[in-house]
Motif scaffolding. Sequence first.
Motif, mmCIF file in Angstrom:
data_model
loop_
_atom_site.group_PDB
_atom_site.id
_atom_site.type_symbol
_atom_site.label_atom_id
_atom_site.label_comp_id
_atom_site.label_asym_id
_atom_site.label_seq_id
_atom_site.Cartn_x
_atom_site.Cartn_y
_atom_site.Cartn_z
ATOM 1 N N UNK A 96 0.823 -1.211 0.000
ATOM 2 C CA UNK A 96 0.000 0.000 0.000
ATOM 3 C C UNK A 96 0.855 1.259 0.000
ATOM 4 N N UNK A 97 2.014 1.207 0.656
ATOM 5 C CA UNK A 97 2.931 2.349 0.617
ATOM 6 C C UNK A 97 3.437 2.580 -0.802
ATOM 7 N N UNK A 98 3.732 1.483 -1.517
ATOM 8 C CA UNK A 98 4.160 1.612 -2.905
ATOM 9 C C UNK A 98 3.025 2.156 -3.773
ATOM 10 N N UNK A 99 1.807 1.702 -3.511
ATOM 11 C CA UNK A 99 0.649 2.213 -4.254
ATOM 12 C C UNK A 99 0.523 3.718 -4.051
ATOM 13 N N UNK A 100 0.653 4.174 -2.812
ATOM 14 C CA UNK A 100 0.579 5.612 -2.545
ATOM 15 C C UNK A 100 1.702 6.366 -3.250
ATOM 16 N N UNK A 101 2.884 5.761 -3.307
ATOM 17 C CA UNK A 101 4.017 6.404 -3.986
ATOM 18 C C UNK A 101 3.725 6.549 -5.473
ATOM 19 N N UNK A 102 3.149 5.520 -6.099
ATOM 20 C CA UNK A 102 2.829 5.573 -7.524
ATOM 21 C C UNK A 102 1.729 6.603 -7.780
ATOM 22 N N UNK A 103 0.727 6.633 -6.887
ATOM 23 C CA UNK A 103 -0.368 7.584 -7.057
ATOM 24 C C UNK A 103 0.066 9.019 -6.801
ATOM 25 N N UNK A 104 1.107 9.188 -5.991
ATOM 26 C CA UNK A 104 1.560 10.533 -5.652
ATOM 27 C C UNK A 104 0.737 11.182 -4.557
ATOM 28 N N UNK A 105 -0.046 10.388 -3.842
ATOM 29 C CA UNK A 105 -0.864 10.907 -2.749
ATOM 30 C C UNK A 105 -1.176 9.765 -1.799
ATOM 31 N N UNK A 106 -1.582 10.115 -0.581
ATOM 32 C CA UNK A 106 -1.910 9.077 0.400
ATOM 33 C C UNK A 106 -3.358 8.645 0.183
ATOM 34 N N UNK A 107 -3.533 7.642 -0.632
ATOM 35 C CA UNK A 107 -4.870 7.153 -0.979
ATOM 36 C C UNK A 107 -5.174 5.846 -0.258
ATOM 37 N N UNK B 183 -8.420 -3.156 -4.163
ATOM 38 C CA UNK B 183 -8.907 -1.782 -4.292
ATOM 39 C C UNK B 183 -8.290 -1.157 -5.537
ATOM 40 N N UNK B 184 -9.128 -0.577 -6.387
ATOM 41 C CA UNK B 184 -8.673 -0.044 -7.672
ATOM 42 C C UNK B 184 -8.496 1.467 -7.607
ATOM 43 N N UNK B 185 -7.400 1.951 -8.205
ATOM 44 C CA UNK B 185 -7.140 3.376 -8.346
ATOM 45 C C UNK B 185 -6.703 3.638 -9.784
ATOM 46 N N UNK B 186 -7.110 4.767 -10.326
ATOM 47 C CA UNK B 186 -6.689 5.147 -11.667
ATOM 48 C C UNK B 186 -5.530 6.124 -11.570
ATOM 49 N N UNK B 187 -4.489 5.863 -12.345
ATOM 50 C CA UNK B 187 -3.312 6.721 -12.299
ATOM 51 C C UNK B 187 -2.652 6.705 -13.675
ATOM 52 N N UNK B 188 -1.524 7.376 -13.804
ATOM 53 C CA UNK B 188 -0.824 7.448 -15.088
ATOM 54 C C UNK B 188 0.670 7.642 -14.834
ATOM 55 N N UNK B 189 1.463 7.190 -15.798
ATOM 56 C CA UNK B 189 2.905 7.384 -15.760
ATOM 57 C C UNK B 189 3.391 7.588 -17.198
ATOM 58 N N UNK B 190 4.179 8.625 -17.393
ATOM 59 C CA UNK B 190 4.735 8.945 -18.709
ATOM 60 C C UNK B 190 3.639 9.043 -19.767
#
Length: 470
Positions: free
Chosen positions: A48-59, A73-80
């Motif tokens: 979950x800490x890695x997920x928050x790091x990828x999202x860029x926020x504490x989700x 738990x699903x979150x939508x995010x983007x990279x590059x």
Amino acid sequence: MSRQTIHDRGIKYEETVVSEPADNVESPAAQGPLPVVAVVGRPNVGKSTLVNRILGRREAVVEDVPGVTRDRVAYETAWAGRAFTLLDTGGWDPEGEGMAARITAQAEVAVTAADVVVFVVDSVVGATDTDEAVVRVLRRSGKPVVLAANKVDGASGEADATALWNLGLGEPYAVSALHGRGSGDLLDAVLEALPDAPSETFDEETGPRRVALLGKPNVGKSSLLNKLAGEDRVVVDSVAGTTVDPVDEIVTLGERDWRFIDTAGIRRRVREASGAEYFASLRTATALERAEVAVVLVDASEPLAEQDLRIISMVEESGRALVLAYNKWDLLDEERREMLEREIDRQLVRVTWAPRVNVSALTGWHVDRLVRAMDTALEGWSTRVPTGRLNAFLGEIVAAHPHPVRGGKQPRILFATQADTKPPRFVLFTSGFLEASYRRFIERRLREEFGFAGTPIELSMRVRERRSRR
């Protein structure tokens, strides 16, 4: 400019001298189908800490104890510039029993649904027997796997990460989820493994309607979601507070797709919650903001509690459509049903406009009636009254029932317009302040004439200032 907000019987009133209606608030557009990246690993390796790091926020909810995350738990995010759906999962324990086994089952389902799997290993501890058992399952799945060697906080930890080559999953990417070290290289590897981007997208208007399941702990929200989905989508346990993160699930009801959001149970007061429970309550409030209609589950077998009333008030304040679902109806005898009716008449008089459904999440009794109730609430939520018809109607009721004279003055409604929908917002231009009882009278007559079932109404009074003569 001065503004005063008054909350009364499910309506928000504002008194101000500004004549312009409030700006419309638009919801962010829903994205189309995206590739799925599942983050898996044994308990407490920092998923979950890695997920928050990828999202860029504490989700995702994070706490320094194993087992905080329980559902996928699903979150939508983007990279590059590439968007994808990120799945956070609970700790994977192939030997677990009880709740641990159900959490592991959810992680396995996440792997099945994923296009790419990020397998997180604690580089300080090294590969354990549990990690190797998970690797065997991942190999059988045939999915691309990116190995994340977590907790590499400096150059001294690089050797520990290198040792994870022995797992046979390819290059271990040394990362520190806590500090962000190496996360960019990890995401570049994830993008390389992702399938090609889909050629079509969908907007919010054609996407599924969003429904938040709310209620106090252990009222049956997750059981209801599982019954609606036709599968064990979320972990259910007799222990209150099993759900921590909001969980999204697409459910087909009435030949249509709905996006249901299961949420953590809302406790009496936030200060009573522990660390993970506190952040879970914040996630629940965010989930409500994303939803269009809220289904508030009430335990019909118990007296209405303070938490029930507070949750209903929270939905009113958010301006979302509302459906009341009385769960565990199959457990009620005739005496309890009569007592419940009296409690509803006494304590829920402010939300008599909300559709009511009696259900049993355990047996599935009458859960199909939720579709009709949600459709009714959403229709009222988006109802718009033409300005001409609105003013003609208000003219009739004001002529028949004028505002009482107070202090030698009788305020009048000069003009009215509906400024917005979702929820309906009305602006009344008046010659003076309208008393609360008269505002309730107008609200009641608006509902009788135009419906507005299942939705709160916001009334703004714009008082015309009298210009002094010189």
